[in-house]
Write an enzyme that holds these catalytic residues in place. Structure first.
Site, PDB file in Angstrom:
ATOM      1  N   HIS A   1       3.006  -0.650  -2.945  1.00  0.00           N
ATOM      2  CA  HIS A   1       4.049  -1.621  -3.198  1.00  0.00           C
ATOM      3  C   HIS A   1       4.532  -2.310  -1.878  1.00  0.00           C
ATOM      4  O   HIS A   1       5.315  -3.479  -2.089  1.00  0.00           O
ATOM      5  CB  HIS A   1       5.016  -1.020  -3.954  1.00  0.00           C
ATOM      6  CG  HIS A   1       5.934   0.082  -3.458  1.00  0.00           C
ATOM      7  ND1 HIS A   1       5.936   1.356  -3.159  1.00  0.00           N
ATOM      8  CD2 HIS A   1       7.280  -0.061  -2.395  1.00  0.00           C
ATOM      9  CE1 HIS A   1       6.831   1.889  -2.228  1.00  0.00           C
ATOM     10  NE2 HIS A   1       7.580   0.882  -2.056  1.00  0.00           N
TER      11      HIS A   1
ATOM     12  N   ASP B   1      -0.145   4.915  -5.400  1.00  0.00           N
ATOM     13  CA  ASP B   1       0.649   3.844  -4.794  1.00  0.00           C
ATOM     14  C   ASP B   1       0.526   4.094  -3.260  1.00  0.00           C
ATOM     15  O   ASP B   1       1.310   4.226  -2.393  1.00  0.00           O
ATOM     16  CB  ASP B   1       2.311   4.287  -4.917  1.00  0.00           C
ATOM     17  CG  ASP B   1       3.090   3.137  -4.543  1.00  0.00           C
ATOM     18  OD1 ASP B   1       2.861   2.013  -4.123  1.00  0.00           O
ATOM     19  OD2 ASP B   1       4.194   3.606  -4.110  1.00  0.00           O
TER      20      ASP B   1
ATOM     21  N   SER C   1       9.815   3.103   2.775  1.00  0.00           N
ATOM     22  CA  SER C   1       8.686   3.414   2.067  1.00  0.00           C
ATOM     23  C   SER C   1       7.494   3.427   2.880  1.00  0.00           C
ATOM     24  O   SER C   1       7.256   2.276   3.778  1.00  0.00           O
ATOM     25  CB  SER C   1       8.403   2.428   0.864  1.00  0.00           C
ATOM     26  OG  SER C   1       9.318   2.604  -0.061  1.00  0.00           O
TER      27      SER C   1
END
Length: 565
Positions: free
Chosen positions: A306, A341, A420
């Protein structure tokens, strides 16, 4: 009754009022007694003669109608005056000796009816009393009576030689309007110069001569004493405040700090920070920030899908890797795996610092961990915490039908947007996970909102397997059971209930039917739909795995050969 009658007979029988004997007839002697006349028909009959009169003869006709009855004649009645009560006569009667309507001032009838006011004082009598006979009259000029003209009235002459009529003088006319007249003739007399007045003393100004001079002197002395005491107190207070500072003070020289021992947070951060980069993504006028971990000396960087997904298909998008020393290098996407992911990018650098891999399977709840990344664009940020839970199934926001579900390591180390793709390292400095998501108050599992102590990282074993596959082929395949499930519970046990079975899939080949509840895959218990997904994806396509399920309340075990997605 005959047609011809004597007029005298008609007067006696026509029904009118009989004639009154108010005049003497023949043979009358003396006046007759008058009576009141009553309107209405009279009773026919002979008239009543007066005293000494001769009774006249009545002429009776041959045919006479019967007399009509009439009400009796009313006579006048004399006045009825009741006797006066003696008590009322005493109160309301005329006083004794009084013949007229008012009595003299001195008549009281033996009773004190009112109290006369005292005689006015001389000042009131002079101001409001009647003038004396020789006093000048009001509205009369001060002239002799002989000098007054014959037509003297309210508008008298002024007595001037010109003889101006009072009616023409506006000062004597009540209807004269108010108007501004000319200034008086002549000059006003100047006010006399009074000169400077006497000066007042301080005692007169302040106390109006109500304080004796001796008392005033005592008050002055007391004021001086109080002022002196206040000055002394202020001086000592100021000296006490000044004693808090020391102009000639010098601080002692500090000793050198202790050397940080190996394994401390500072030591681990110094070793891992060069292997963690900040990724700046720009798509047109928009941009974002994430983190990445250098996993190979050739410049391969492991991050989240993402983080780089916005720049994957957009024209003109750029990705730059910013290292801990501030150097920058453009990055290119090697491959992405939306179902886990994870993504890999590559930069052209010489001899980068590479992170060391650890083992997430060796972690225990309560172990210390360190999160390193670029939260909110702040590169090189280090936060610490512990492992809160292991093997926590977490569903992420996937792309399209690709649902991202990870078997995460839960930590309370502060993780915020921008962390992230960063590294989660253990107490030895080895990477045990890739920071991926947080749980915010809004319920989102992606990197949105702020940290509330619930962060999730992808175990390094899973991340390493996916990264190697992406570097080799750019694509990743996952094992697939071929069912759609939902989480269910009966209050005693949990599981994943099959909603539909894909024709030709692994579940259909194993004989799994709709409505079956899967409770175990291999050695891993299944408590819900997300846990079934991660339990299947951690295996390889073609693996034969035993699956325990409940069908119609009876336990059943089948073997399924996993297919590829």
């Amino acid at each position: 009754m005959s047609d011809a009658q004597d007029p005298a007979d008609e007067r006696g029988t026509d029904g009118g009022s009989p004639s009154r004997p108010d005049s003497a007839g023949p043979g009358s002697a003396g006046p007759s007694v008058p009576g009141p006349s009553v309107p209405g028909p009279s009773v026919p009959g002979p008239s009543v003669p007066g005293p000494g009169s001769a009774e006249p003869e009545a002429a009776v006709p041959e045919a006479v109608e019967p007399p009509r009855e009439s009400p009796p004649r009313l006579q006048s009645r004399g006045l009825d005056r009741p006797a006066v009560d003696p008590a009322s006569a005493e109160v309301f009667g005329r006083p004794r000796g009084v013949e007229g309507a008012f009595a003299d001032r001195g008549a009281t009838n033996g009773h004190v009816r009112s109290t006369l006011a005292p005689a006015p004082t001389a000042a009131l009598a002079s101001a409001f009393g009647r003038p004396t006979a020789d006093a000048p009259r009001l509205q009369r000029p001060p002239v002799e009576r002989a000098e007054r003209p014959a037509d003297d009235d309210a508008f008298w002459p002024t007595g001037d030689p010109g003889g101006v009529d009072g009616r023409e003088d506006p000062w004597r006319r009540p209807e004269s309007p108010v108007e501004l007249g000319p200034p008086p003739s002549g000059e006003a007399e100047p006010a006399p110069d009074r000169g400077p007045g006497p000066r007042l003393s301080v005692r007169e100004v302040l106390f109006g001569r109500r304080v004796e001079p001796r008392a005033l002197a005592i008050l002055g002395v007391l004021a001086l004493v109080i002022g002196a005491l206040g000055g002394l107190v202020g001086r000592y207070t100021a000296e006490g405040a000044n004693s808090l500072t020391e102009p000639g003070a010098t601080l002692s020289t500090t000793t050198e700090g202790k050397e940080r021992p190996p394994g401390s947070v500072a030591d681990i951060a110094a070793r891992v920070l060069p292997a963690v980069v900040s990724l700046d993504i720009k798509v047109g006028q928009q941009g974002g920030t994430g983190s990445g971990v250098v996993i190979d000396p050739a410049g391969y960087i492991l991050t989240n899908n993402h983080v780089v997904a916005p720049a994957a298909d957009a024209q003109g998008s750029t990705i730059q890797a910013v290292f801990s020393d501030g150097s920058r290098a453009p990055a290119a996407i090697v491959g992405r795996d939306p179902k886990t992911d994870l993504a890999v990018v590559k930069v052209q650098v010489i001899n980068p610092t590479v992170a060391q891999f650890g083992s997430s399977g060796a972690l225990a709840v309560g172990d210390a961990v360190i999160a390193i990344g670029s939260p909110l664009g702040l590169a090189g940020t280090v936060t610490t915490g512990i492992v809160s839970a292991l093997d926590r199934p977490v569903r992420l926001d996937g792309e399209g039908n690709d649902v991202a579900v990870i078997d995460a390591v839960q930590t309370d180390a502060a993780i915020n947007p921008g962390n992230s793709g960063g590294a989660l390292v253990d107490s030895t400095g080895a990477v045990v996970g890739i920071n991926t998501a947080i749980r915010s108050l809004g319920g989102s599992s992606q990197s949105e909102g702020g940290s509330i102590g619930l962060g999730f990282a992808i175990p390094i074993e899973t991340a390493r397997t996916i990264a190697e596959e992406l570097i080799r082929t750019g694509l990743v395949t996952h094992a697939d059971l071929g069912v759609n499930v939902r989480s269910v519970t009966d209050g005693q046990a949990d599981g994943a209930q099959v909603q539909n079975v894909v024709a030709g899939g692994a579940a259909a080949g194993a004989g799994i039917l709709e409505g079956d509840v899967i409770v175990k895959v291999g050695d891993r218990d299944i408590a819900g739909a997300d846990e079934l997904i991660v339990a299947v994806r951690e295996r390889n396509p073609g693996d034969v795995v035993p699956i325990q399920l409940v069908r119609d309340g009876r336990p059943l075990t089948v073997n399924a050969t996993l297919a590829s997605d």
